[in-house]
Write an enzyme that holds these catalytic residues in place. Structure first.
Site, mmCIF file in Angstrom:
data_model
loop_
_atom_site.group_PDB
_atom_site.id
_atom_site.type_symbol
_atom_site.label_atom_id
_atom_site.label_comp_id
_atom_site.label_asym_id
_atom_site.label_seq_id
_atom_site.Cartn_x
_atom_site.Cartn_y
_atom_site.Cartn_z
ATOM 1 N N SER A 1 -24.615 33.171 -22.739
ATOM 2 C CA SER A 1 -25.031 34.280 -22.333
ATOM 3 C C SER A 1 -26.409 34.458 -21.979
ATOM 4 O O SER A 1 -27.368 33.776 -22.706
ATOM 5 C CB SER A 1 -24.649 35.664 -22.883
ATOM 6 O OG SER A 1 -24.988 35.655 -24.257
ATOM 7 N N HIS B 1 -19.694 43.034 -62.694
ATOM 8 C CA HIS B 1 -20.363 44.154 -62.894
ATOM 9 C C HIS B 1 -21.896 43.620 -63.413
ATOM 10 O O HIS B 1 -21.854 42.915 -64.197
ATOM 11 C CB HIS B 1 -20.170 44.937 -63.937
ATOM 12 C CG HIS B 1 -20.568 46.103 -64.465
ATOM 13 N ND1 HIS B 1 -20.919 47.066 -63.671
ATOM 14 C CD2 HIS B 1 -21.474 46.201 -65.470
ATOM 15 C CE1 HIS B 1 -21.817 48.159 -64.248
ATOM 16 N NE2 HIS B 1 -22.012 47.532 -65.073
#
Ligand code: FAD
EC number: 1.8.1.4
Length: 468
Positions: free
Chosen positions: A147, A446
């Site tokens: 494009s 964590h």
């Protein structure tokens, strides 16, 4: 005349990936590219250079805005060396495009430089810059011509002051006031680059919100954060004219009430989308049909109306994204090999690489409402995470939408630090048809940003987030 099993026209992420997969499957493959460098829009003037500039400008922003708070004192003034920033970006591009050349050689793919144009369905002429040409024979052709930036009919892009993303990636100076026409992904990413480097940035958007195809909650949060950073928005404004005014530009836009605003800037970036590119391809000589919108028409196998010719990427329907083009490249190669590949377009993620990053997969709330689907929603804000507070990246949230009855995850929408990477967890979960509870019961390290995904899943499952 040289003859190939597969000839790929265009070397963007769709084309080069397709060529590699074809070679892996044992096809004698050639790839045609009209530019001297491989990699297409994405590597040369798209994904990669824009991310390089986003990264450099992010470092500058951190140095000027956050280092002090982190306890880092820099003696003297922190300055932008814009020429170096652009040079580094070009270095990154050069490294990436030469990597594609290496991959072509490694896979024994014939690279032909020149414009590829059909002579008929099985013959493609390659015309070099110097006018010389050769014709090659192809059992199968894959059109991957990509494009180009599109514009509005009344705007004259002069590539100097009224520019597209291509020019915005290689400016010689930081604009004083950059007026951006179109509040989509490309406009916002480049807008944030120049905002961080000191430009005033104004965004004019026709729709009532920026990134209008994404979940409305993401638009709202991104607008809030970018406004806080200093970006100005004129949503629900229709651009009426974009004119040069000596060295400057003048943009006029009208709101819904018919009131006109005038924005005086020194650059106008037209980022109103991209159009499929088939110039010079002579698709008609092969009998290949195009749609009214200029895309190559394809069926669900990405096959054109000519059975040996396929098309992929930005030149066909669907999202204009590099990873969508890549999936289609693999899909077509495997289809030609007689395999039965599959792409779930609903699970192609969309990402905006501003900071905070925005990422999403699956259905938006607006789509679910419109389809009358009963769903539940669970959100978790990054500010409640220890990891976010440690880095001071507390903007944003993760939102999980799940089927009200079955708990299957239908959509995941996130804005925050590193969500471009976090979205991969959502894609994986949805590919395996996970429920919100499935995600909520998985251990997440964590302290990580990923804990927000688990917490949002807990919120969606039973409204039982642990840290809120
Ligand atoms: P293209 O990459 O456009 O490649 C097509 C190639 O075909 C070109 O090299 C062209 O020269 C060549 N060609 C065309 N016609 C011929 C011919 N007749 N003969 C020979 N060669 C020909 N997407 C993302 O997923 N993530 C991002 O972060 C992202 N950022 C972007 C940022 C910007 C500023 C822009 C402009 C785009 C961005 N995109 C991003 C979109 C992405 O670049 C495209 O979706 C992707 O490049 C499409 O790949 P493609 O292979 O279909 O086509």
């Amino acid at each position: 005349m040289s003859s190939f099993d597969v000839v790929v026209i265009g070397s963007g992420p769709g084309g080069y990936v397709s060529a590699i997969r074809c070679a892996q499957l044992g096809f004698n493959t050639a790839i045609i590219e009209k530019y001297p460098t491989l990699g297409g829009t994405c590597l040369n003037v798209g994904c990669i250079p824009s991310k390089a500039l986003l990264d450099s400008s992010h470092h500058y922003h951190d140095a000027t805005s956050h280092f002090k708070e982190h306890g880092i004192d820099i003696a003297g003034e922190i300055k932008v060396n814009f020429e170096q920033m652009i040079a580094r970006k070009q270095g990154v591009v050069d490294q990436n495009v030469s990597g594609i050349k290496y991959l072509m050689d490694k896979n024994k793919i014939t690279v032909l430089e020149g414009v590829g144009s059909f002579e008929d369905a099985t013959h493609v002429k390659v015309t070099k810059n110097d006018g010389s040409s050769e014709t090659i024979e192809a059992k199968n052709v894959i059109i991957a011509t990509g494009s180009k930036p599109s514009s509005l009919p009344f705007i004259k892009i002069d590539k100097e002051k009224i520019i597209t993303s291509t020019e915005a990636l290689k400016l010689k100076e930081v604009p004083k006031h950059l007026v951006i026409i179109g509040g989509g992904v490309i406009g916002l990413e480049l807008g944030q680059v120049y905002l961080r480097l000191g430009a005033q940035v104004s965004v004019v958007e026709y729709m009532d919100r920026i990134i209008p195809t994404m979940d409305a909650s993401l638009s709202k949060e991104l607008t809030k954060v970018l406004k806080k950073q200093g970006m100005k928005f004129y949503t629900s404004h229709k651009v009426k004219s974009v004119e040069r005014n000596g060295a400057d530009v003048k943009v006029e836009a009208e709101n819904k009430k018919g009131e006109t605003i005038t924005l005086d800037g020194d650059y106008a970036l037209v980022s109103v989308g991209r159009r499929p590119f088939t110039d010079g391809l002579n698709a008609d000589k092969a009998g290949v049909k195009l749609t009214d919108r200029g895309q190559v028409e394809v069926n669900e196998h990405l096959q054109t109306n000519v059975s040996t010719i396929y098309a992929i990427g930005d030149v066909v329907r669907g999202a204009m994204l590099a990873h969508k083009a890549e999936e289609e490249g693999v899909f077509v190669a495997e289809t030609i090999a007689g395999q039965k590949p599959h792409i779930d377009y609903n699970l192609v993620p969309g990402v905006v690489y501003t900071w905070p990053e925005v990422a999403a997969v699956g259905k938006t709330e607006e789509q679910l409402k419109e389809a009358g689907v009963q769903y539940k929603s669970g959100s978790f804000p990054f500010k409640a995470l220890g990891r976010s507070r440690a880095s001071m990246d507390t903007d944003g949230f993760v939102k999980i939408l799940a089927d009200a009855k079955t708990d299957e995850v239908l959509g995941v929408h996130m804005i925050g630090a590193r969500t471009a990477d976090l979205i991969a967890e959502a894609v994986t979960a949805m590919e395996f048809k996970a429920s919100a509870e499935d995600i909520s019961r998985m251990s997440h390290a964590h302290p990580t940003y990923a804990e927000a995904v688990k917490e949002a899943a807990l919120a969606a499952t039973d409204n039982r987030p642990l840290h809120m």
